[in-house]
Design a protein around this motif. Structure first.
Motif, PDB file in Angstrom:
ATOM      1  N   LEU A 240      48.712  85.850   1.341  1.00 40.76           N
ATOM      2  CA  LEU A 240      49.808  86.014   0.380  1.00 40.76           C
ATOM      3  C   LEU A 240      49.351  86.785  -0.858  1.00 40.76           C
ATOM      4  O   LEU A 240      50.077  87.629  -1.377  1.00 40.76           O
ATOM      5  N   VAL A 241      48.139  86.488  -1.326  1.00 41.59           N
ATOM      6  CA  VAL A 241      47.597  87.231  -2.473  1.00 41.59           C
ATOM      7  C   VAL A 241      47.449  88.708  -2.099  1.00 41.59           C
ATOM      8  O   VAL A 241      47.788  89.603  -2.867  1.00 41.59           O
ATOM      9  N   TYR A 242      46.929  88.950  -0.890  1.00 39.54           N
ATOM     10  CA  TYR A 242      46.781  90.328  -0.418  1.00 39.54           C
ATOM     11  C   TYR A 242      48.149  91.019  -0.329  1.00 39.54           C
ATOM     12  O   TYR A 242      48.319  92.157  -0.781  1.00 39.54           O
ATOM     13  N   ALA A 243      49.152  90.335   0.221  1.00 41.24           N
ATOM     14  CA  ALA A 243      50.493  90.916   0.362  1.00 41.24           C
ATOM     15  C   ALA A 243      51.102  91.199  -1.008  1.00 41.24           C
ATOM     16  O   ALA A 243      51.723  92.248  -1.217  1.00 41.24           O
ATOM     17  N   PHE A 244      50.905  90.272  -1.936  1.00 40.23           N
ATOM     18  CA  PHE A 244      51.415  90.493  -3.297  1.00 40.23           C
ATOM     19  C   PHE A 244      50.743  91.714  -3.937  1.00 40.23           C
ATOM     20  O   PHE A 244      51.388  92.529  -4.598  1.00 40.23           O
ATOM     21  N   GLY A 245      49.450  91.867  -3.736  1.00 39.83           N
ATOM     22  CA  GLY A 245      48.725  93.038  -4.258  1.00 39.83           C
ATOM     23  C   GLY A 245      49.241  94.336  -3.657  1.00 39.83           C
ATOM     24  O   GLY A 245      49.385  95.356  -4.347  1.00 39.83           O
ATOM     25  N   GLU A 246      49.528  94.298  -2.366  1.00 35.59           N
ATOM     26  CA  GLU A 246      50.055  95.490  -1.693  1.00 35.59           C
ATOM     27  C   GLU A 246      51.434  95.857  -2.247  1.00 35.59           C
ATOM     28  O   GLU A 246      51.722  97.027  -2.501  1.00 35.59           O
ATOM     29  N   ILE A 247      52.272  94.846  -2.466  1.00 31.32           N
ATOM     30  CA  ILE A 247      53.600  95.089  -3.044  1.00 31.32           C
ATOM     31  C   ILE A 247      53.468  95.645  -4.457  1.00 31.32           C
ATOM     32  O   ILE A 247      54.174  96.580  -4.851  1.00 31.32           O
ATOM     33  N   LEU A 248      52.524  95.097  -5.198  1.00 36.16           N
ATOM     34  CA  LEU A 248      52.285  95.569  -6.566  1.00 36.16           C
ATOM     35  C   LEU A 248      51.847  97.039  -6.575  1.00 36.16           C
ATOM     36  O   LEU A 248      52.310  97.829  -7.413  1.00 36.16           O
ATOM     37  N   LEU A 249      50.995  97.420  -5.633  1.00 34.00           N
ATOM     38  CA  LEU A 249      50.565  98.821  -5.530  1.00 34.00           C
ATOM     39  C   LEU A 249      51.754  99.743  -5.226  1.00 34.00           C
ATOM     40  O   LEU A 249      51.874 100.833  -5.783  1.00 34.00           O
ATOM     41  N   ILE A 250      52.626  99.302  -4.345  1.00 37.19           N
ATOM     42  CA  ILE A 250      53.806 100.114  -3.995  1.00 37.19           C
ATOM     43  C   ILE A 250      54.719 100.275  -5.209  1.00 37.19           C
ATOM     44  O   ILE A 250      55.195 101.375  -5.513  1.00 37.19           O
ATOM     45  N   VAL A 251      54.936  99.169  -5.940  1.00 31.17           N
ATOM     46  CA  VAL A 251      55.794  99.227  -7.128  1.00 31.17           C
ATOM     47  C   VAL A 251      55.180 100.149  -8.176  1.00 31.17           C
ATOM     48  O   VAL A 251      55.880 100.968  -8.791  1.00 31.17           O
ATOM     49  N   LEU A 252      53.874 100.048  -8.390  1.00 36.24           N
ATOM     50  CA  LEU A 252      53.210 100.941  -9.362  1.00 36.24           C
ATOM     51  C   LEU A 252      53.339 102.405  -8.944  1.00 36.24           C
ATOM     52  O   LEU A 252      53.575 103.285  -9.780  1.00 36.24           O
ATOM     53  N   GLY A 253      53.198 102.669  -7.658  1.00 36.19           N
ATOM     54  CA  GLY A 253      53.356 104.045  -7.169  1.00 36.19           C
ATOM     55  C   GLY A 253      54.753 104.580  -7.420  1.00 36.19           C
ATOM     56  O   GLY A 253      54.937 105.726  -7.841  1.00 36.19           O
ATOM     57  N   ILE A 254      55.750 103.731  -7.187  1.00 38.97           N
ATOM     58  CA  ILE A 254      57.144 104.144  -7.425  1.00 38.97           C
ATOM     59  C   ILE A 254      57.381 104.386  -8.909  1.00 38.97           C
ATOM     60  O   ILE A 254      58.023 105.371  -9.298  1.00 38.97           O
ATOM     61  N   LEU A 255      56.847 103.508  -9.762  1.00 33.47           N
ATOM     62  CA  LEU A 255      57.019 103.679 -11.211  1.00 33.47           C
ATOM     63  C   LEU A 255      56.344 104.952 -11.721  1.00 33.47           C
ATOM     64  O   LEU A 255      56.893 105.666 -12.564  1.00 33.47           O
ATOM     65  N   ILE A 256      55.170 105.254 -11.199  1.00 34.48           N
ATOM     66  CA  ILE A 256      54.472 106.487 -11.597  1.00 34.48           C
ATOM     67  C   ILE A 256      55.273 107.709 -11.158  1.00 34.48           C
ATOM     68  O   ILE A 256      55.446 108.659 -11.920  1.00 34.48           O
ATOM     69  N   ALA A 257      55.774 107.686  -9.921  1.00 38.30           N
ATOM     70  CA  ALA A 257      56.578 108.813  -9.435  1.00 38.30           C
ATOM     71  C   ALA A 257      57.850 108.970 -10.264  1.00 38.30           C
ATOM     72  O   ALA A 257      58.261 110.090 -10.594  1.00 38.30           O
ATOM     73  N   TRP A 258      58.469 107.858 -10.636  1.00 39.74           N
ATOM     74  CA  TRP A 258      59.685 107.901 -11.457  1.00 39.74           C
ATOM     75  C   TRP A 258      59.389 108.500 -12.827  1.00 39.74           C
ATOM     76  O   TRP A 258      60.156 109.311 -13.340  1.00 39.74           O
ATOM     77  N   LYS A 259      58.270 108.106 -13.423  1.00 43.87           N
ATOM     78  CA  LYS A 259      57.892 108.639 -14.745  1.00 43.87           C
ATOM     79  C   LYS A 259      57.602 110.132 -14.672  1.00 43.87           C
ATOM     80  O   LYS A 259      58.015 110.897 -15.551  1.00 43.87           O
ATOM     81  N   ILE A 260      56.916 110.564 -13.634  1.00 40.26           N
ATOM     82  CA  ILE A 260      56.633 111.990 -13.459  1.00 40.26           C
ATOM     83  C   ILE A 260      57.932 112.768 -13.310  1.00 40.26           C
ATOM     84  O   ILE A 260      58.110 113.833 -13.908  1.00 40.26           O
TER      85      ILE A 260
END
Length: 153
Positions: free
Chosen positions: A21-41
């Motif tokens: 679950l910790v691993y899955a949460f980390g993976e989701i967090l990475l995806i969200v950060l990637g989306i936020l970075i792309a949105w900011k760009i």
């Protein structure tokens, strides 16, 4: 991708559900950060494009206003020539009051031409959505008031 898949298989296979679950949460967090970075760009690119449009608007307004200024300057010179015609009539001892209105109109139209001012850029800004690209509120007010001011002149 293969690395993440292997880690996930090992965690599920070994029965450590909490760690998974910790691993899955980390993976989701990475995806969200990637989306936020792309949105900011994307947002920064949009701001840059809007700034380019704003600069082009300013340039076209500048060219148009400089042209109108030179047209008005030449109209003032022509008006001064009309005043010199009045002085010439006075010099040859012709009383201006003795002239008919038709004669006065003919004399004035010898030197007078309408001042044709350009307003293409202003019309383009006022009639389209380009007005939203301007950030300066006082400039927006001046642009909307300019056509009426020119009519008054």
């Amino acid at each position: 991708m293969r690395l993440f898949r292997n880690i996930r298989r090992q965690l599920v296979g070994s029965g450590r559900f909490k760690t998974y679950l910790v691993y899955a949460f980390g993976e989701i967090l990475l995806i969200v950060l990637g989306i936020l970075i792309a949105w900011k760009i994307n947002k920064l690119k949009e701001i840059r494009k809007n700034r380019i449009v704003e600069v082009k608007i300013y340039e076209s307004l500048y060219v148009e206003l400089r042209t109108n200024l030179s047209v008005l300057d030449s109209a003032i010179v022509r008006y001064n020539n009309i005043l010199s015609l009045k002085n010439t009539l006075h010099y040859v001892r012709i009383d201006i009051n003795e002239l008919t209105q038709e004669t006065k109109d003919i004399i004035v139209h010898i030197k007078y031409r309408d001042a044709n001012l350009r307003n293409d850029a202003l019309k383009s800004i006022n009639n389209t959505n380009k007005f939203e690209f301007l950030e300066n509120e006082s400039l927006k007010g001046l642009i909307t008031a300019y056509p009426n001011e020119i009519k008054n002149v």
